[in-house]
Design an enzyme around this catalytic site. Structure first.
Site, PDB file in Angstrom:
ATOM      1  N   CYS A  21       0.565  -0.449 -25.912  1.00 58.53           N
ATOM      2  CA  CYS A  21      -0.695  -0.266 -26.627  1.00 58.53           C
ATOM      3  C   CYS A  21      -1.845  -0.972 -25.932  1.00 58.53           C
ATOM      4  O   CYS A  21      -2.398  -1.958 -26.436  1.00 58.53           O
ATOM      5  CB  CYS A  21      -0.522  -0.716 -28.062  1.00 58.53           C
ATOM      6  N   GLU A  22      -2.137  -0.502 -24.734  1.00 55.00           N
ATOM      7  CA  GLU A  22      -3.278  -0.975 -23.949  1.00 55.00           C
ATOM      8  C   GLU A  22      -3.662   0.170 -23.025  1.00 55.00           C
ATOM      9  O   GLU A  22      -2.786   0.792 -22.429  1.00 55.00           O
ATOM     10  CB  GLU A  22      -2.882  -2.139 -23.021  1.00 55.00           C
ATOM     11  N   TYR A  24      -3.731  -4.832 -10.409  1.00 55.66           N
ATOM     12  CA  TYR A  24      -4.519  -4.700  -9.175  1.00 55.66           C
ATOM     13  C   TYR A  24      -5.128  -3.315  -9.011  1.00 55.66           C
ATOM     14  O   TYR A  24      -5.667  -3.019  -7.938  1.00 55.66           O
ATOM     15  CB  TYR A  24      -3.638  -4.936  -7.940  1.00 55.66           C
ATOM     16  N   GLU A  51       6.900 -15.409   7.058  1.00 56.93           N
ATOM     17  CA  GLU A  51       7.244 -15.334   5.630  1.00 56.93           C
ATOM     18  C   GLU A  51       6.982 -13.932   5.074  1.00 56.93           C
ATOM     19  O   GLU A  51       6.187 -13.763   4.156  1.00 56.93           O
ATOM     20  CB  GLU A  51       6.407 -16.352   4.844  1.00 56.93           C
ATOM     21  N   PRO A  52       7.632 -12.919   5.626  1.00 57.13           N
ATOM     22  CA  PRO A  52       7.360 -11.567   5.132  1.00 57.13           C
ATOM     23  C   PRO A  52       7.982 -11.341   3.760  1.00 57.13           C
ATOM     24  O   PRO A  52       9.084 -11.826   3.489  1.00 57.13           O
ATOM     25  CB  PRO A  52       8.045 -10.678   6.177  1.00 57.13           C
ATOM     26  N   GLY A  53       7.293 -10.637   2.904  1.00 57.75           N
ATOM     27  CA  GLY A  53       7.834 -10.284   1.595  1.00 57.75           C
ATOM     28  C   GLY A  53       7.790  -8.777   1.405  1.00 57.75           C
ATOM     29  O   GLY A  53       8.786  -8.073   1.548  1.00 57.75           O
ATOM     30  N   TYR A  64       7.179  -7.163  -5.697  1.00 55.94           N
ATOM     31  CA  TYR A  64       6.224  -7.447  -6.774  1.00 55.94           C
ATOM     32  C   TYR A  64       6.383  -6.426  -7.910  1.00 55.94           C
ATOM     33  O   TYR A  64       5.404  -6.012  -8.519  1.00 55.94           O
ATOM     34  CB  TYR A  64       4.785  -7.498  -6.231  1.00 55.94           C
TER      35      TYR A  64
HETATM   36  C1  LIG Z   1       3.132 -14.247  -1.183  1.00 56.53           C
HETATM   37  C2  LIG Z   1       3.345 -15.076   0.025  1.00 56.53           C
HETATM   38  C3  LIG Z   1       3.988 -14.539   1.145  1.00 56.53           C
HETATM   39  C4  LIG Z   1       4.445 -13.104   1.232  1.00 56.53           C
HETATM   40  O1  LIG Z   1       3.404 -12.199   1.284  1.00 56.53           O
HETATM   41  P1  LIG Z   1       3.727 -10.649   1.588  1.00 56.53           P
HETATM   42  O2  LIG Z   1       2.416 -10.013   1.544  1.00 56.53           O
HETATM   43  O3  LIG Z   1       4.635 -10.177   0.514  1.00 56.53           O
HETATM   44  O4  LIG Z   1       4.357 -10.584   2.932  1.00 56.53           O
HETATM   45  C5  LIG Z   1       4.209 -15.357   2.228  1.00 56.53           C
HETATM   46  N1  LIG Z   1       3.805 -16.657   2.220  1.00 56.53           N
HETATM   47  C6  LIG Z   1       3.188 -17.209   1.160  1.00 56.53           C
HETATM   48  C7  LIG Z   1       2.784 -18.623   1.210  1.00 56.53           C
HETATM   49  C8  LIG Z   1       2.932 -16.437   0.030  1.00 56.53           C
HETATM   50  O5  LIG Z   1       2.302 -16.985  -1.015  1.00 56.53           O
END
Ligand SMILES: *Cc1c(COP(=O)(O)O)cnc(C)c1O
Length: 419
Positions: free
Chosen positions: A344-345, A319, A275-277, A373
């Site tokens: 304004c922060e 973060y 599940e890469p993002g 993100y």
């Molecule tokens: C956020 C998330 C991801 C992706 O994370 P990355 O750091 O963007 O690769 C994969 N799986 C789950 C369940 C997540 O919550």
């Protein structure tokens, strides 16, 4: 590697000079590079080539733009979704329901119904309670829900605490010492087809060791569950690989990650899901902004006030994250500066005491590594409207999300007639 480079002194996205986008669409604006998305998608897939038919599900929350999802769908990617809204987007982008995985601790009744109706490929169940609710809904609908149980392996991912998800005290998954019992209970439920286990320990991981530790625990759990008589055919290893945010910063490569996974999972005999993002989308996008003005403050460095703010790119405020800042037409001169937005922060600060390209009123600049993100976390705080998104492909570009002006947002508000 990405496709945002200086050509003849002007920063380009692929073959498009960024000033052309600023001119056509205005600023601030997110700009994504299709070639970079494709490259990252292929590098990641290539890194898994030693595995037997891995399934790659892009974590939609990193960048849910329909055009971005369509690019990844064309690369054979499925989707990891964490809400009904993300599921709707994945399907709208043409992803096959069977290629969708649904994660998240708070899937609502309606979302579970929606996902069952759509016929998604896998539910990653995060609690015993969720499992029973899903089973009841599936029975009522006469469906079978293919499920993995998400495990909380209690490992420290050594990342920012707000994006660490695999420690015992985090809300995610079922603690390892409970998984045997929970798995057995859910495996007895009609309506659920329990087929495996899942982990995801956090995001922006700069070290493979915690991942390896989590995967090893998952491997032992698979053996234990099989010992109890369960048939385990699937394991989901989540996402989490970090990307370099600072020039020169080094991160584990997808190839190193793939080699580690191949080694650790060698004997598992399951189909693996990933599940890469961030690793796919992060460096495929920038946030293009224009300097409103600069301001001297005491003896310190000047404030460079840009037209992007924390509502457009929340990561620095949220973060304490670093984004490289570069001029679109750098003069070669560098200055120490504080780079801030108009909100304004004091949290609306992108960089303090940063040595950057010298920036003056009217100059264009970019925040790098804003493809993940970024736009997806935008808000309309300070009634600033929503920032638009552009996708570049070679020498062409298209607006793939319109700017939503502040008055459009205001127009959905109502003042009751009794006021
Ligand atoms: C956020 C998330 C991801 C992706 O994370 P990355 O750091 O963007 O690769 C994969 N799986 C789950 C369940 C997540 O919550």
């Amino acid at each position: 590697m990405d496709h945002f480079e200086l050509r003849d002194g002007i920063l380009h996205a692929e073959d498009v000079p960024l000033p052309a986008i600023a001119e056509a669409v205005g600023t601030p604006v997110y700009v994504y590079s299709r070639a970079t998305l494709v490259r990252h998608a292929r590098v990641f897939r290539e890194a898994l080539s030693a595995l037997d038919k891995p399934h790659v599900a892009f974590a939609v929350k990193a960048n849910p733009n329909l055009a971005v999802l369509s690019v990844l769908r064309q690369e054979g990617y499925g989707a990891d979704v964490v809400s009904g809204g993300e599921l709707t987007r994945a399907l709208a982008a043409g992803m096959a329901p069977a290629d969708v995985v649904f994660s998240g601790v708070g899937k609502t009744h309606d979302e579970l119904v929606q996902a069952l109706e759509a016929g998604i490929g896998q539910f990653n169940i995060e609690s015993e309670e969720e499992g029973y609710e899903l089973a009841a809904i599936a029975r009522r609908m006469g469906r079978q829900a293919a499920c993995a149980l998400r495990v909380n392996p209690d490992v420290d991912a050594r990342t920012h605490e707000k994006i660490s998800t695999g420690k015992r005290e985090n809300k995610f998954g079922v603690p390892l010492d409970r998984t045997g019992a929970v798995y057995a209970a859910l495996d007895r439920e009609e309506g659920l087809q329990m087929r495996g286990v899942a982990v995801h320990i956090g995001s922006q991981l700069g070290d493979l060791e915690p991942l390896e530790s989590a995967f090893s625990k998952l491997g032992a759990l698979i053996a234990e569950l099989r010992g109890q008589g369960h048939t385990i055919t699937h394991a989901d290893l989540g996402g989490g690989l970090g990307v370099p945010y600072k020039a020169g910063e080094s991160m584990p490569s997808p190839a190193q990650y793939g080699a580690m996974v191949a080694r650790v999972t060698r004997d598992w005999g399951v189909q693996l899901t990933f599940e890469p993002g961030r690793i796919i989308a992060g460096n495929a996008g920038i946030l293009l902004t224009r300097v409103i003005r600069t301001k001297r403050s005491g003896n310190g460095p000047p404030f460079v006030i840009v037209d992007a703010a924390m509502n457009d790119l929340a990561r620095p405020a949220m973060y304490g994250a670093w984004h490289d800042i570069e001029a679109v037409a750098p003069s070669g001169e560098k200055t120490m500066a504080h780079v801030v937005g108009p909100i304004c922060e004091t949290g609306d600060t992108f960089a303090m005491d940063r040595k950057t390209d010298t920036l003056s009123a009217g100059d264009l600049a970019v925040f790098r590594t804003a493809g993940a993100y970024g736009a997806t976390m935008a808000s309309s705080y300070n009634s600033r409207g929503f920032v638009p998104e552009v996708l570049v492909d070679g020498d062409r570009f298209a607006v793939v999300a319109d700017r939503i002006p502040a008055d459009t947002i205001m127009n959905v508000e109502r003042v009751p007639d009794w006021l």
